[in-house]
Motif scaffolding. Structure first.
Motif, PDB file in Angstrom:
ATOM      1  N   VAL A 108       3.232  31.443   6.926  1.00 14.38           N
ATOM      2  CA  VAL A 108       2.567  30.441   7.759  1.00 14.38           C
ATOM      3  C   VAL A 108       1.298  29.929   7.098  1.00 14.38           C
ATOM      4  CG1 VAL A 108       3.443  31.440   9.897  1.00 14.38           C
ATOM      5  CG2 VAL A 108       1.193  32.140   9.049  1.00 14.38           C
ATOM      6  N   GLU A 109       0.927  28.733   7.497  1.00 14.92           N
ATOM      7  CA  GLU A 109      -0.379  28.159   7.167  1.00 14.92           C
ATOM      8  C   GLU A 109      -1.248  28.359   8.403  1.00 14.92           C
ATOM      9  OE1 GLU A 109      -2.219  23.834   5.700  1.00 14.92           O
ATOM     10  OE2 GLU A 109      -0.064  24.098   6.014  1.00 14.92           O
ATOM     11  N   LEU A 110      -2.427  28.907   8.221  1.00  9.23           N
ATOM     12  CA  LEU A 110      -3.265  29.231   9.369  1.00  9.23           C
ATOM     13  C   LEU A 110      -3.957  28.014   9.966  1.00  9.23           C
ATOM     14  CD1 LEU A 110      -4.831  32.588   8.145  1.00  9.23           C
ATOM     15  CD2 LEU A 110      -2.785  32.218   9.538  1.00  9.23           C
ATOM     16  N   THR A 111      -3.874  26.897   9.265  1.00  9.44           N
ATOM     17  CA  THR A 111      -4.388  25.630   9.782  1.00  9.44           C
ATOM     18  C   THR A 111      -3.227  24.660   9.920  1.00  9.44           C
ATOM     19  OG1 THR A 111      -4.904  24.864   7.533  1.00  9.44           O
ATOM     20  CG2 THR A 111      -6.669  25.945   8.759  1.00  9.44           C
ATOM     21  N   MET A 112      -3.303  23.800  10.925  1.00  9.17           N
ATOM     22  CA  MET A 112      -2.230  22.831  11.151  1.00  9.17           C
ATOM     23  C   MET A 112      -2.848  21.522  11.630  1.00  9.17           C
ATOM     24  SD  MET A 112       1.149  23.231  13.577  1.00  9.17           S
ATOM     25  CE  MET A 112       1.768  24.591  12.582  1.00  9.17           C
ATOM     26  N   PRO A 113      -2.439  20.395  11.038  1.00  7.06           N
ATOM     27  CA  PRO A 113      -3.020  19.110  11.430  1.00  7.06           C
ATOM     28  C   PRO A 113      -2.954  18.879  12.935  1.00  7.06           C
ATOM     29  CG  PRO A 113      -1.665  18.846   9.481  1.00  7.06           C
ATOM     30  CD  PRO A 113      -1.438  20.241   9.968  1.00  7.06           C
ATOM     31  N   GLU A 114      -4.078  18.481  13.498  1.00  7.03           N
ATOM     32  CA  GLU A 114      -4.229  18.135  14.908  1.00  7.03           C
ATOM     33  C   GLU A 114      -3.943  19.302  15.867  1.00  7.03           C
ATOM     34  OE1 GLU A 114      -2.302  14.479  15.932  1.00  7.03           O
ATOM     35  OE2 GLU A 114      -3.274  13.358  14.311  1.00  7.03           O
ATOM     36  N   VAL A 115      -3.815  20.510  15.329  1.00  6.21           N
ATOM     37  CA  VAL A 115      -3.666  21.708  16.159  1.00  6.21           C
ATOM     38  C   VAL A 115      -4.882  22.596  15.988  1.00  6.21           C
ATOM     39  CG1 VAL A 115      -2.299  23.786  16.615  1.00  6.21           C
ATOM     40  CG2 VAL A 115      -1.153  21.629  16.092  1.00  6.21           C
ATOM     41  N   THR A 116      -5.122  23.029  14.762  1.00  7.67           N
ATOM     42  CA  THR A 116      -6.353  23.757  14.443  1.00  7.67           C
ATOM     43  C   THR A 116      -6.677  23.575  12.974  1.00  7.67           C
ATOM     44  OG1 THR A 116      -7.439  25.920  14.428  1.00  7.67           O
ATOM     45  CG2 THR A 116      -5.099  25.911  13.994  1.00  7.67           C
ATOM     46  N   GLN A 117      -7.942  23.353  12.696  1.00  4.72           N
ATOM     47  CA  GLN A 117      -8.400  23.172  11.323  1.00  4.72           C
ATOM     48  C   GLN A 117      -9.434  24.229  10.937  1.00  4.72           C
ATOM     49  OE1 GLN A 117      -7.366  20.233   8.955  1.00  4.72           O
ATOM     50  NE2 GLN A 117      -5.801  21.164  10.269  1.00  4.72           N
ATOM     51  N   SER A 118      -9.498  25.286  11.717  1.00  2.00           N
ATOM     52  CA  SER A 118     -10.483  26.330  11.453  1.00  2.00           C
ATOM     53  C   SER A 118      -9.848  27.712  11.599  1.00  2.00           C
ATOM     54  CB  SER A 118     -11.673  26.232  12.423  1.00  2.00           C
ATOM     55  OG  SER A 118     -12.311  24.968  12.325  1.00  2.00           O
ATOM     56  N   VAL A 119     -10.350  28.648  10.791  1.00  2.00           N
ATOM     57  CA  VAL A 119      -9.936  30.044  10.874  1.00  2.00           C
ATOM     58  C   VAL A 119     -11.187  30.890  11.066  1.00  2.00           C
ATOM     59  CG1 VAL A 119      -8.798  31.970   9.698  1.00  2.00           C
ATOM     60  CG2 VAL A 119      -7.966  29.628   9.354  1.00  2.00           C
ATOM     61  N   VAL A 120     -11.183  31.734  12.077  1.00  2.00           N
ATOM     62  CA  VAL A 120     -12.309  32.621  12.352  1.00  2.00           C
ATOM     63  C   VAL A 120     -11.948  34.024  11.893  1.00  2.00           C
ATOM     64  CG1 VAL A 120     -13.763  33.655  14.131  1.00  2.00           C
ATOM     65  CG2 VAL A 120     -13.095  31.246  14.298  1.00  2.00           C
ATOM     66  N   LEU A 121     -12.748  34.587  10.990  1.00  2.00           N
ATOM     67  CA  LEU A 121     -12.579  35.968  10.545  1.00  2.00           C
ATOM     68  C   LEU A 121     -13.585  36.817  11.302  1.00  2.00           C
ATOM     69  CD1 LEU A 121     -12.515  35.270   6.696  1.00  2.00           C
ATOM     70  CD2 LEU A 121     -10.592  35.232   8.286  1.00  2.00           C
ATOM     71  N   THR A 122     -13.123  37.758  12.077  1.00  2.00           N
ATOM     72  CA  THR A 122     -14.034  38.576  12.860  1.00  2.00           C
ATOM     73  C   THR A 122     -13.432  39.960  13.061  1.00  2.00           C
ATOM     74  OG1 THR A 122     -15.418  38.638  14.855  1.00  2.00           O
ATOM     75  CG2 THR A 122     -13.162  37.789  15.096  1.00  2.00           C
ATOM     76  N   ARG A 123     -14.096  40.789  13.829  1.00  2.00           N
ATOM     77  CA  ARG A 123     -13.616  42.142  14.081  1.00  2.00           C
ATOM     78  C   ARG A 123     -13.958  42.536  15.507  1.00  2.00           C
ATOM     79  NH1 ARG A 123     -17.707  45.783  14.542  1.00  2.00           N
ATOM     80  NH2 ARG A 123     -19.661  45.470  13.414  1.00  2.00           N
ATOM     81  N   ALA A 124     -13.467  43.684  15.914  1.00  2.00           N
ATOM     82  CA  ALA A 124     -13.810  44.232  17.222  1.00  2.00           C
ATOM     83  C   ALA A 124     -14.798  45.371  17.038  1.00  2.00           C
ATOM     84  CB  ALA A 124     -12.558  44.741  17.931  1.00  2.00           C
ATOM     85  N   GLN A 125     -15.489  45.712  18.097  1.00  2.00           N
ATOM     86  CA  GLN A 125     -16.438  46.829  18.031  1.00  2.00           C
ATOM     87  C   GLN A 125     -15.824  48.041  18.711  1.00  2.00           C
ATOM     88  OE1 GLN A 125     -20.303  46.124  19.719  1.00  2.00           O
ATOM     89  NE2 GLN A 125     -20.881  48.275  19.643  1.00  2.00           N
ATOM     90  N   ALA A 126     -15.722  49.115  17.953  1.00  2.00           N
ATOM     91  CA  ALA A 126     -15.261  50.388  18.514  1.00  2.00           C
ATOM     92  C   ALA A 126     -16.248  51.450  18.041  1.00  2.00           C
ATOM     93  CB  ALA A 126     -13.835  50.684  18.058  1.00  2.00           C
TER      94      ALA A 126
END
Length: 247
Positions: A122-140
């Motif tokens: 897959v491509e993580l970005t798609m025209p007119e759907v999403t153009q951004s990818v957020v890299l984050t984590r959870a806190q445990a």
């Protein structure tokens, strides 16, 4: 001599860069986290390399190994899983090296989220759907997340989310994200991306936690969430548009 922080990639030994392999072959010392880096990657090191597993070492002990090698006139290959720019403890280690007047550099690696996307095709970005990818984590059992980086703040953008270090909180995360993306939003978990025992769990925010718990996953997995994962193309990009002026 120099400490080389090297991105070991997501796990497959042949996904290291050419530069990374050359540094492994030429460094008399290799410091690595045995929890994430296996023998297939260490096989790039020649016979006689001093191998130091940091799994049970604290920051002081790790620093001592790096400084001692420098004083012996030996380069060190300091392997980091994935890419050193993400969750690698590069900042605190390099600060200690600066204080000890030990030179260091960084060689990037393939990040786990990129390997996960490749496995999914897959491509993580798609025209007119999403153009951004957020890299984050959870806190445990980790340092606190900044208050401005609450998961709901990112979810409100409906960007593609790539969550690291979060697999044990999958159910809590899925419930929280469903309020923004909807329960039928695609959600995928990739365990050991690129390794022989790779496991792909495809589902939605409504059922992905059930799959994770059934598989017994506790670490080394990336969670991807977002409408782009559906692969249902809405609009083609302008990159290869036949009407585009290429003069």
């Amino acid at each position: 001599m120099t400490v080389h922080f090297i991105g070991a990639g997501p796990g497959a030994a042949d996904l290291l860069t050419l530069r990374a392999v050359e540094l492994l072959r030429s460094s008399p010392v290799c410091v690595y986290a045995g929890t994430y880096i296996d023998d297939a990657i260490l096989d790039h090191c020649p016979a006689g390399t001093r191998l130091v597993d940091t799994a049970k070492l604290d920051l002081d002990a790790i620093t001592a190994e790096l400084v001692a090698a420098h004083r012996r006139g030996e380069d060190v290959a300091r392997l980091c899983s994935g890419d050193p720019s993400l969750y690698s403890a590069l900042a605190e280690q390099s600060a200690r090296l600066d204080a000890a007047d030990v030179p260091w550099d960084v060689t990037p690696g393939v990040p786990a989220y990129a390997a996960a996307a490749a496995s999914l095709g897959v491509e993580l970005t798609m025209p007119e759907v999403t153009q951004s990818v957020v890299l984050t984590r959870a806190q445990a059992r980790s340092t606190a997340m900044p208050s401005t980086e609450a998961l709901q703040n990112f979810a409100a953008t409906r960007a593609t989310l790539a969550l690291h270090l979060a697999i044990t909180r999958t159910r809590i995360i899925a419930d929280e994200l469903a309020e923004f993306y909807g329960p039928q939003c695609p959600a995928v978990v990739v365990f050991h991306a690129s390794k022989p025992d790779e496991l792909l769990l495809r589902g939605t925010l409504a059922d992905i936690a059930d799959q994770v718990e059934a598989a017994g996953l506790r670490q080394s997995a990336v969670i991807l969430v977002g409408p782009a994962l559906s692969r249902r193309l809405v609009t083609e990009s302008h990159l290869y548009d036949a009407c585009r002026d290429r003069s």
